[in-house]
Write an enzyme that holds these catalytic residues in place. Sequence first.
Site, PDB file in Angstrom:
ATOM      1  N   ASP A   1       2.139   0.589   1.543  1.00 32.12           N
ATOM      2  CA  ASP A   1       2.051   1.270   0.244  1.00 32.12           C
ATOM      3  C   ASP A   1       2.714   2.654   0.239  1.00 32.12           C
ATOM      4  O   ASP A   1       3.147   3.134  -0.814  1.00 32.12           O
ATOM      5  CB  ASP A   1       0.573   1.472  -0.111  1.00 32.12           C
ATOM      6  CG  ASP A   1      -0.137   2.319   0.952  1.00 32.12           C
ATOM      7  OD1 ASP A   1      -0.083   1.939   2.140  1.00 32.12           O
ATOM      8  OD2 ASP A   1      -0.702   3.373   0.608  1.00 32.12           O
TER       9      ASP A   1
ATOM     10  N   VAL B   1       6.710  -3.187   5.109  1.00 34.79           N
ATOM     11  CA  VAL B   1       6.554  -1.873   4.473  1.00 34.79           C
ATOM     12  C   VAL B   1       5.219  -1.897   3.742  1.00 34.79           C
ATOM     13  O   VAL B   1       4.892  -2.875   3.061  1.00 34.79           O
ATOM     14  CB  VAL B   1       7.704  -1.588   3.477  1.00 34.79           C
ATOM     15  CG1 VAL B   1       7.440  -0.300   2.714  1.00 34.79           C
ATOM     16  CG2 VAL B   1       9.033  -1.504   4.217  1.00 34.79           C
TER      17      VAL B   1
ATOM     18  N   THR C   1      -2.030   7.300   7.876  1.00 30.59           N
ATOM     19  CA  THR C   1      -1.086   7.989   6.995  1.00 30.59           C
ATOM     20  C   THR C   1      -1.545   9.388   6.615  1.00 30.59           C
ATOM     21  O   THR C   1      -2.715   9.589   6.310  1.00 30.59           O
ATOM     22  CB  THR C   1      -0.995   7.186   5.680  1.00 30.59           C
ATOM     23  OG1 THR C   1      -0.743   5.844   6.008  1.00 30.59           O
ATOM     24  CG2 THR C   1       0.073   7.726   4.766  1.00 30.59           C
TER      25      THR C   1
ATOM     26  N   THR D   1      -4.492   5.937   1.739  1.00 28.45           N
ATOM     27  CA  THR D   1      -4.318   5.693   3.168  1.00 28.45           C
ATOM     28  C   THR D   1      -5.103   4.436   3.526  1.00 28.45           C
ATOM     29  O   THR D   1      -6.032   4.057   2.823  1.00 28.45           O
ATOM     30  CB  THR D   1      -4.786   6.915   3.996  1.00 28.45           C
ATOM     31  OG1 THR D   1      -4.637   6.631   5.385  1.00 28.45           O
ATOM     32  CG2 THR D   1      -6.228   7.291   3.718  1.00 28.45           C
ATOM     33  N   GLY D   2      -4.715   3.811   4.633  1.00 22.91           N
ATOM     34  CA  GLY D   2      -5.398   2.595   5.044  1.00 22.91           C
ATOM     35  C   GLY D   2      -4.497   1.384   4.882  1.00 22.91           C
ATOM     36  O   GLY D   2      -3.265   1.517   4.929  1.00 22.91           O
ATOM     37  N   HIS D   3      -5.092   0.246   4.660  1.00 16.26           N
ATOM     38  CA  HIS D   3      -4.318  -1.004   4.613  1.00 16.26           C
ATOM     39  C   HIS D   3      -3.465  -1.082   3.351  1.00 16.26           C
ATOM     40  O   HIS D   3      -3.958  -1.349   2.257  1.00 16.26           O
ATOM     41  CB  HIS D   3      -5.248  -2.202   4.728  1.00 16.26           C
ATOM     42  CG  HIS D   3      -5.736  -2.379   6.125  1.00 16.26           C
ATOM     43  ND1 HIS D   3      -6.923  -1.847   6.567  1.00 16.26           N
ATOM     44  CD2 HIS D   3      -5.152  -2.966   7.201  1.00 16.26           C
ATOM     45  CE1 HIS D   3      -7.067  -2.114   7.852  1.00 16.26           C
ATOM     46  NE2 HIS D   3      -6.012  -2.782   8.257  1.00 16.26           N
TER      47      HIS D   3
END
Length: 299
Positions: free
Chosen positions: A191, A189, A160, A211-213
């Site tokens: 975060d 969807v 992201t 950003t990330g999971h």
Amino acid sequence: MSTPLLISTWSFSLPIIEAEFPRLADTGNALDVVEACAISAESNESIDSVGYGGLPDRNGRCTFDAAVMKSPSESGAVCGIERHRHPVSVARLVMEQTEHSMLVGSLADDFADKQGITSENILAESAKAKWEAWKKTNMPPVPPPPLDIGTGELFGSHDTIGTIGIDAGGTMAGSCSTSGMAWKVPGRVGDSPIIGHGLYVDPQRGAATGTGHGELISGICGSFLIVELMGRGASPEDAIHDTLARLAQCWPLKKEHQVAFIATTPKGKYAAGALRPGFKSAVCDGSQQAILDPEIVLH
Ligand code: SD4
């Protein structure tokens, strides 16, 4: 007058924010600039987790999510866009042209059509080829965490783009755009488009983006929590640290999990932090244009 600041996630964003910073430092407004940064990443086919070039879900269908925010009363978001290459601009139109803050799926695409944005194929041939290769290998649906060695290229999967800007007038704005997790369950969807999860901006307290999971970030309303802690007096560094620590307490962490945040106070004191090594951020603040290691790496 304020000292302008533009910060963004991952080293691939440095050339993007370098190109936009002069406008921010001059007469540009923060919202235009953070939107332009996301548009630039969305247009770059080699960034395979944002916009055109982004990797599809496990059925080979691509969907985009994005948000913009200026304050708790000024935000816009879209989830699951399938026909428009610049979800960040559709999110901005939601903020500016409706009384709502989020539109989803095909109805968000219909809204973009009505706003005069051209409908296009959003699945790049390069992304389709990667999906076809993935299907053949039977690899796990959750890819390994991205590793950023600071060259603008991520090993693993790109991620992201979250950008926060403060313009010379002191106005703060943020944007966040993603094609979501590669090979996700259709309809998933994360975060990024959810206000308070992947992005939060409060002119009184500061701004943060993640950003990330996304599931991990959403579970603790990560960006909101960082901004809230800053509002209660924490430095950006401490706010990110405490948020990552809370996340690590709440989730049974797996080796593929990575989460990172960047955050700034309204006056432009910023920091970055990640759950694990392998994250970098980019900054332009007048005194430097650089790729930075995060102040905090929790594990
Ligand atoms: C999300 N934070 O959708 C975003 C991006 C992502 O692999 O997962 N990229 O959760």
